[in-house]
Write a protein that holds these residues in place. Sequence first.
Motif, PDB file in Angstrom:
ATOM      1  N   THR A  96       0.842  -1.190   0.000  1.00  0.00           N
ATOM      2  CA  THR A  96       0.000   0.000   0.000  1.00  0.00           C
ATOM      3  C   THR A  96       0.875   1.236   0.000  1.00  0.00           C
ATOM      4  O   THR A  96       1.739   1.399   0.879  1.00  0.00           O
ATOM      5  N   ILE A  97       0.660   2.099  -0.995  1.00  0.00           N
ATOM      6  CA  ILE A  97       1.377   3.362  -1.056  1.00  0.00           C
ATOM      7  C   ILE A  97       0.471   4.459  -0.503  1.00  0.00           C
ATOM      8  O   ILE A  97      -0.743   4.435  -0.711  1.00  0.00           O
ATOM      9  N   SER A  98       1.089   5.409   0.200  1.00  0.00           N
ATOM     10  CA  SER A  98       0.330   6.541   0.724  1.00  0.00           C
ATOM     11  C   SER A  98       1.264   7.741   0.811  1.00  0.00           C
ATOM     12  O   SER A  98       2.489   7.588   0.740  1.00  0.00           O
ATOM     13  N   ARG A  99       0.669   8.910   0.941  1.00  0.00           N
ATOM     14  CA  ARG A  99       1.477  10.122   1.040  1.00  0.00           C
ATOM     15  C   ARG A  99       0.897  11.041   2.094  1.00  0.00           C
ATOM     16  O   ARG A  99      -0.321  11.068   2.312  1.00  0.00           O
ATOM     17  N   ASP A 100       1.792  11.796   2.727  1.00  0.00           N
ATOM     18  CA  ASP A 100       1.407  12.814   3.696  1.00  0.00           C
ATOM     19  C   ASP A 100       2.031  14.119   3.214  1.00  0.00           C
ATOM     20  O   ASP A 100       3.228  14.355   3.423  1.00  0.00           O
ATOM     21  N   ASN A 101       1.232  14.937   2.561  1.00  0.00           N
ATOM     22  CA  ASN A 101       1.760  16.179   1.991  1.00  0.00           C
ATOM     23  C   ASN A 101       2.256  17.135   3.067  1.00  0.00           C
ATOM     24  O   ASN A 101       3.198  17.899   2.829  1.00  0.00           O
ATOM     25  N   ALA A 102       1.655  17.102   4.233  1.00  0.00           N
ATOM     26  CA  ALA A 102       2.082  17.980   5.323  1.00  0.00           C
ATOM     27  C   ALA A 102       3.495  17.633   5.799  1.00  0.00           C
ATOM     28  O   ALA A 102       4.228  18.507   6.280  1.00  0.00           O
ATOM     29  N   LYS A 103       3.848  16.368   5.666  1.00  0.00           N
ATOM     30  CA  LYS A 103       5.182  15.917   6.092  1.00  0.00           C
ATOM     31  C   LYS A 103       6.123  15.710   4.916  1.00  0.00           C
ATOM     32  O   LYS A 103       7.266  15.277   5.108  1.00  0.00           O
ATOM     33  N   SER A 104       5.633  15.980   3.692  1.00  0.00           N
ATOM     34  CA  SER A 104       6.451  15.768   2.486  1.00  0.00           C
ATOM     35  C   SER A 104       7.043  14.359   2.476  1.00  0.00           C
ATOM     36  O   SER A 104       8.235  14.169   2.181  1.00  0.00           O
ATOM     37  N   THR A 105       6.215  13.397   2.775  1.00  0.00           N
ATOM     38  CA  THR A 105       6.672  12.018   2.911  1.00  0.00           C
ATOM     39  C   THR A 105       5.729  11.060   2.187  1.00  0.00           C
ATOM     40  O   THR A 105       4.502  11.236   2.245  1.00  0.00           O
ATOM     41  N   VAL A 106       6.323  10.094   1.541  1.00  0.00           N
ATOM     42  CA  VAL A 106       5.559   9.015   0.913  1.00  0.00           C
ATOM     43  C   VAL A 106       5.952   7.708   1.588  1.00  0.00           C
ATOM     44  O   VAL A 106       7.113   7.529   1.989  1.00  0.00           O
ATOM     45  N   TYR A 107       4.987   6.825   1.725  1.00  0.00           N
ATOM     46  CA  TYR A 107       5.190   5.563   2.427  1.00  0.00           C
ATOM     47  C   TYR A 107       4.878   4.380   1.521  1.00  0.00           C
ATOM     48  O   TYR A 107       4.100   4.493   0.576  1.00  0.00           O
ATOM     49  N   LEU A 108       5.481   3.256   1.860  1.00  0.00           N
ATOM     50  CA  LEU A 108       5.123   1.998   1.203  1.00  0.00           C
ATOM     51  C   LEU A 108       4.994   0.941   2.288  1.00  0.00           C
ATOM     52  O   LEU A 108       6.004   0.528   2.878  1.00  0.00           O
ATOM     53  N   GLN A 109       3.770   0.551   2.579  1.00  0.00           N
ATOM     54  CA  GLN A 109       3.514  -0.532   3.521  1.00  0.00           C
ATOM     55  C   GLN A 109       3.556  -1.840   2.755  1.00  0.00           C
ATOM     56  O   GLN A 109       2.798  -2.030   1.797  1.00  0.00           O
ATOM     57  N   MET A 110       4.439  -2.726   3.153  1.00  0.00           N
ATOM     58  CA  MET A 110       4.635  -3.992   2.450  1.00  0.00           C
ATOM     59  C   MET A 110       4.278  -5.137   3.390  1.00  0.00           C
ATOM     60  O   MET A 110       4.957  -5.337   4.399  1.00  0.00           O
ATOM     61  N   ASN A 111       3.229  -5.838   3.055  1.00  0.00           N
ATOM     62  CA  ASN A 111       2.770  -6.979   3.850  1.00  0.00           C
ATOM     63  C   ASN A 111       2.988  -8.279   3.070  1.00  0.00           C
ATOM     64  O   ASN A 111       3.155  -8.263   1.853  1.00  0.00           O
TER      65      ASN A 111
END
Length: 113
Positions: A67-82
């Motif tokens: 699952t990819i997600s982004r937090d524009n307030a933190k200028s960060t993108v995540y990748l949750q890998m299960n």
Amino acid sequence: VQLVESGGGLVQAGESLRLSCAASGIVFSNYVMGWYRQSPGQQREVVATITKYGRINYAVPVKGRFTISRDNAKSTVYLQMNSLKPEDTAVYYCNAREDSAYWGQGTQVTVSS
């Protein structure tokens, strides 16, 4: 411009990891953000992307597990890998793309069987 990935490591098959990519030097909310990976001897391939509007695309091998997600307030993108598999072993790279494209330095993910 800097893209700094973190969160890689060594895990066993079936376990999870969460990658993060913190961006600086760009207007993060304007960029398409993506995760790519490269295994030894293989070409770099797209894993997942998320547009500034939140539209998401996944590569077939990871669909339903990552699952990819982004937090524009933190200028960060995540990748949750299960449900990680040995074939997910690779260096994972963060990418930011608008008129120009930028890459992070990569973070190693190793999945043992």
